[in-house]
Design a protein around this motif. Structure first.
Motif, mmCIF file in Angstrom:
data_model
loop_
_atom_site.group_PDB
_atom_site.id
_atom_site.type_symbol
_atom_site.label_atom_id
_atom_site.label_comp_id
_atom_site.label_asym_id
_atom_site.label_seq_id
_atom_site.Cartn_x
_atom_site.Cartn_y
_atom_site.Cartn_z
ATOM 1 N N ALA A 13 0.858 -1.186 0.000
ATOM 2 C CA ALA A 13 0.000 0.000 0.000
ATOM 3 C C ALA A 13 0.892 1.234 0.000
ATOM 4 O O ALA A 13 1.874 1.293 0.730
ATOM 5 C CB ALA A 13 -0.903 0.009 1.224
ATOM 6 N N VAL A 14 0.570 2.190 -0.835
ATOM 7 C CA VAL A 14 1.362 3.413 -0.980
ATOM 8 C C VAL A 14 0.403 4.575 -1.159
ATOM 9 O O VAL A 14 -0.694 4.415 -1.679
ATOM 10 C CB VAL A 14 2.297 3.313 -2.217
ATOM 11 C CG1 VAL A 14 3.098 4.573 -2.401
ATOM 12 C CG2 VAL A 14 3.227 2.129 -2.090
ATOM 13 N N ARG A 15 0.824 5.747 -0.728
ATOM 14 C CA ARG A 15 0.013 6.938 -0.949
ATOM 15 C C ARG A 15 0.906 8.083 -1.398
ATOM 16 O O ARG A 15 2.116 8.044 -1.212
ATOM 17 C CB ARG A 15 -0.737 7.340 0.317
ATOM 18 C CG ARG A 15 0.187 7.576 1.507
ATOM 19 C CD ARG A 15 -0.486 8.278 2.627
ATOM 20 N NE ARG A 15 -0.640 9.668 2.237
ATOM 21 C CZ ARG A 15 -1.289 10.555 2.944
ATOM 22 N NH1 ARG A 15 -1.855 10.222 4.063
ATOM 23 N NH2 ARG A 15 -1.396 11.790 2.544
ATOM 24 N N THR A 16 0.313 9.067 -1.980
ATOM 25 C CA THR A 16 1.063 10.261 -2.368
ATOM 26 C C THR A 16 1.101 11.223 -1.188
ATOM 27 O O THR A 16 0.374 11.050 -0.207
ATOM 28 C CB THR A 16 0.402 10.985 -3.558
ATOM 29 O OG1 THR A 16 -0.902 11.405 -3.171
ATOM 30 C CG2 THR A 16 0.322 10.085 -4.779
ATOM 31 N N ASP A 24 0.084 9.750 -14.544
ATOM 32 C CA ASP A 24 1.513 9.784 -14.221
ATOM 33 C C ASP A 24 1.732 9.630 -12.720
ATOM 34 O O ASP A 24 2.651 8.937 -12.280
ATOM 35 C CB ASP A 24 2.154 11.085 -14.697
ATOM 36 C CG ASP A 24 2.269 11.178 -16.205
ATOM 37 O OD1 ASP A 24 2.290 10.112 -16.864
ATOM 38 O OD2 ASP A 24 2.340 12.305 -16.726
ATOM 39 N N LEU A 25 0.887 10.268 -11.934
ATOM 40 C CA LEU A 25 0.976 10.148 -10.480
ATOM 41 C C LEU A 25 0.703 8.703 -10.058
ATOM 42 O O LEU A 25 1.408 8.142 -9.218
ATOM 43 C CB LEU A 25 -0.021 11.102 -9.818
ATOM 44 C CG LEU A 25 0.071 11.282 -8.324
ATOM 45 C CD1 LEU A 25 1.435 11.790 -7.904
ATOM 46 C CD2 LEU A 25 -1.013 12.250 -7.860
ATOM 47 N N MET A 26 -0.285 8.073 -10.674
ATOM 48 C CA MET A 26 -0.607 6.688 -10.353
ATOM 49 C C MET A 26 0.523 5.751 -10.750
ATOM 50 O O MET A 26 0.816 4.784 -10.045
ATOM 51 C CB MET A 26 -1.915 6.283 -11.043
ATOM 52 C CG MET A 26 -2.378 4.904 -10.706
ATOM 53 S SD MET A 26 -2.643 4.741 -8.943
ATOM 54 C CE MET A 26 -2.325 3.022 -8.741
ATOM 55 N N ALA A 27 1.175 6.019 -11.871
ATOM 56 C CA ALA A 27 2.302 5.179 -12.301
ATOM 57 C C ALA A 27 3.427 5.228 -11.276
ATOM 58 O O ALA A 27 4.047 4.201 -10.968
ATOM 59 C CB ALA A 27 2.801 5.638 -13.668
ATOM 60 N N THR A 28 3.683 6.398 -10.722
ATOM 61 C CA THR A 28 4.718 6.543 -9.696
ATOM 62 C C THR A 28 4.339 5.775 -8.434
ATOM 63 O O THR A 28 5.163 5.075 -7.842
ATOM 64 C CB THR A 28 4.927 8.033 -9.367
ATOM 65 O OG1 THR A 28 5.294 8.718 -10.564
ATOM 66 C CG2 THR A 28 5.996 8.229 -8.317
ATOM 67 N N VAL A 29 3.090 5.881 -8.027
ATOM 68 C CA VAL A 29 2.612 5.183 -6.840
ATOM 69 C C VAL A 29 2.650 3.671 -7.052
ATOM 70 O O VAL A 29 3.077 2.920 -6.173
ATOM 71 C CB VAL A 29 1.188 5.660 -6.474
ATOM 72 C CG1 VAL A 29 0.557 4.784 -5.412
ATOM 73 C CG2 VAL A 29 1.226 7.108 -6.009
ATOM 74 N N LEU A 30 2.227 3.220 -8.210
ATOM 75 C CA LEU A 30 2.228 1.785 -8.493
ATOM 76 C C LEU A 30 3.655 1.227 -8.507
ATOM 77 O O LEU A 30 3.915 0.149 -7.964
ATOM 78 C CB LEU A 30 1.527 1.503 -9.819
ATOM 79 C CG LEU A 30 1.312 0.052 -10.193
ATOM 80 C CD1 LEU A 30 0.593 -0.712 -9.086
ATOM 81 C CD2 LEU A 30 0.551 -0.048 -11.492
ATOM 82 N N ALA A 31 4.590 1.964 -9.096
ATOM 83 C CA ALA A 31 5.990 1.526 -9.105
ATOM 84 C C ALA A 31 6.528 1.425 -7.683
ATOM 85 O O ALA A 31 7.237 0.469 -7.338
ATOM 86 C CB ALA A 31 6.841 2.483 -9.939
ATOM 87 N N ALA A 32 6.184 2.392 -6.835
ATOM 88 C CA ALA A 32 6.631 2.359 -5.436
ATOM 89 C C ALA A 32 6.014 1.173 -4.695
ATOM 90 O O ALA A 32 6.681 0.525 -3.886
ATOM 91 C CB ALA A 32 6.275 3.664 -4.736
ATOM 92 N N VAL A 55 -7.825 2.074 -6.329
ATOM 93 C CA VAL A 55 -7.335 3.426 -6.095
ATOM 94 C C VAL A 55 -8.455 4.230 -5.442
ATOM 95 O O VAL A 55 -9.616 4.117 -5.817
ATOM 96 C CB VAL A 55 -6.931 4.097 -7.431
ATOM 97 C CG1 VAL A 55 -6.441 5.509 -7.199
ATOM 98 C CG2 VAL A 55 -5.880 3.271 -8.135
ATOM 99 N N GLY A 56 -8.080 5.043 -4.473
ATOM 100 C CA GLY A 56 -9.084 5.857 -3.802
ATOM 101 C C GLY A 56 -8.578 7.255 -3.535
ATOM 102 O O GLY A 56 -7.410 7.560 -3.749
#
Length: 64
Positions: free
Chosen positions: A9-12, A29-37, A55-56
């Motif tokens: 689980a990751v959040r911005t 793009d923000l989601m891609a960064t979160v998914l990679a993390a 995603v929420g």
């Protein structure tokens, strides 16, 4: 039916809407960064086994 398992689980960070740090960042793009993390935090997990991503929005009251 397959069993659902949460592997990461990751959040911005939190930023102001419309004028904040992410104002020029596309949501995908923000989601891609979160998914990679999230995948980085799950060593040994094969990304090809990934079925669904949920995603929420934690603070939707800032939306207009």
């Amino acid at each position: 039916m397959p069993q659902a398992v949460i592997v990461s689980a990751v959040r911005t960070a939190v930023a102001r809407s419309r004028r904040g740090a992410f104002k020029d960042t596309r949501p995908d793009d923000l989601m891609a960064t979160v998914l990679a993390a999230a995948l980085d935090r799950a060593p040994g997990f094969d990304p090809t086994d990934l079925g669904d991503v949920v995603v929420g929005c934690a603070m939707p009251e800032a939306e207009q």
